[in-house]
Design a protein around this motif. Structure first.
Motif, short mmCIF file in Angstrom:
data_model
loop_
_atom_site.label_atom_id
_atom_site.label_comp_id
_atom_site.label_asym_id
_atom_site.label_seq_id
_atom_site.Cartn_x
_atom_site.Cartn_y
_atom_site.Cartn_z
N THR A 68 0.85 -1.18 0.00
CA THR A 68 0.00 0.00 0.00
C THR A 68 0.89 1.23 0.00
N LYS A 69 0.31 2.37 -0.33
CA LYS A 69 1.05 3.63 -0.30
C LYS A 69 1.55 3.89 1.13
N HIS A 70 0.73 3.56 2.11
CA HIS A 70 1.12 3.73 3.52
C HIS A 70 2.37 2.90 3.83
N VAL B 91 11.64 -6.68 3.23
CA VAL B 91 10.30 -7.17 2.93
C VAL B 91 10.38 -8.54 2.27
N GLU B 92 11.28 -8.68 1.31
CA GLU B 92 11.46 -9.97 0.63
C GLU B 92 11.89 -11.06 1.61
N LEU C 112 1.02 -10.89 10.85
CA LEU C 112 2.20 -10.16 11.28
C LEU C 112 3.39 -11.04 10.98
N LEU C 113 4.29 -10.59 10.12
CA LEU C 113 5.49 -11.35 9.78
C LEU C 113 6.69 -10.69 10.44
N TYR C 114 7.49 -11.48 11.13
CA TYR C 114 8.66 -10.96 11.83
C TYR C 114 9.71 -12.04 11.92
N GLN D 163 -2.13 -7.54 0.76
CA GLN D 163 -1.24 -6.39 0.60
C GLN D 163 -0.52 -6.09 1.91
N VAL D 164 0.73 -5.64 1.79
CA VAL D 164 1.46 -5.19 2.96
C VAL D 164 0.86 -3.84 3.36
N ILE D 165 0.35 -3.77 4.59
CA ILE D 165 -0.31 -2.56 5.08
C ILE D 165 0.72 -1.58 5.64
#
Length: 89
Positions: A4-6, A21-22, A38-40, A75-77
């Motif tokens: 997202t743009k955010h 991110v990848e 939530l990915l971490y 989408q990644v928020i």
């Protein structure tokens, strides 16, 4: 992965490169919270990344606390750095 743009703005503001991110998408641990993912990096997943990218280890250690929030649409928020421990269910 669509951002997202955010999320794009937060990546730039917080110094989180696209590589983070990848790597989170490929190796990150997933927790489900409020209908989102939530990915971490936990210790185990971060060690896998370090082993895979041994030559770049010094550069990726700063990404150990990065995380992504992915919405229901995939989408990644947003992206950020963890400041406290993630509560697992």
């Amino acid at each position: 992965m669509a951002l997202t743009k955010h999320a794009q703005n937060r990546m730039q503001q917080r110094g989180i490169p696209p590589l983070a991110v990848e790597l989170l998408m490929a190796y990150g641990r997933i927790e489900y919270q409020n209908g989102s993912q939530l990915l971490y990096f936990d210790n185990r997943s971060f060690k896998r990344v370090c082993k895979k990218l041994d030559a770049a280890r010094k550069n990726i250690e700063q990404l150990a606390k990065a995380y992504l929030v992915i919405g229901e649409n995939g989408q990644v928020i947003t992206t950020s750095h963890r400041t406290k421990q993630i509560k697992r269910k």
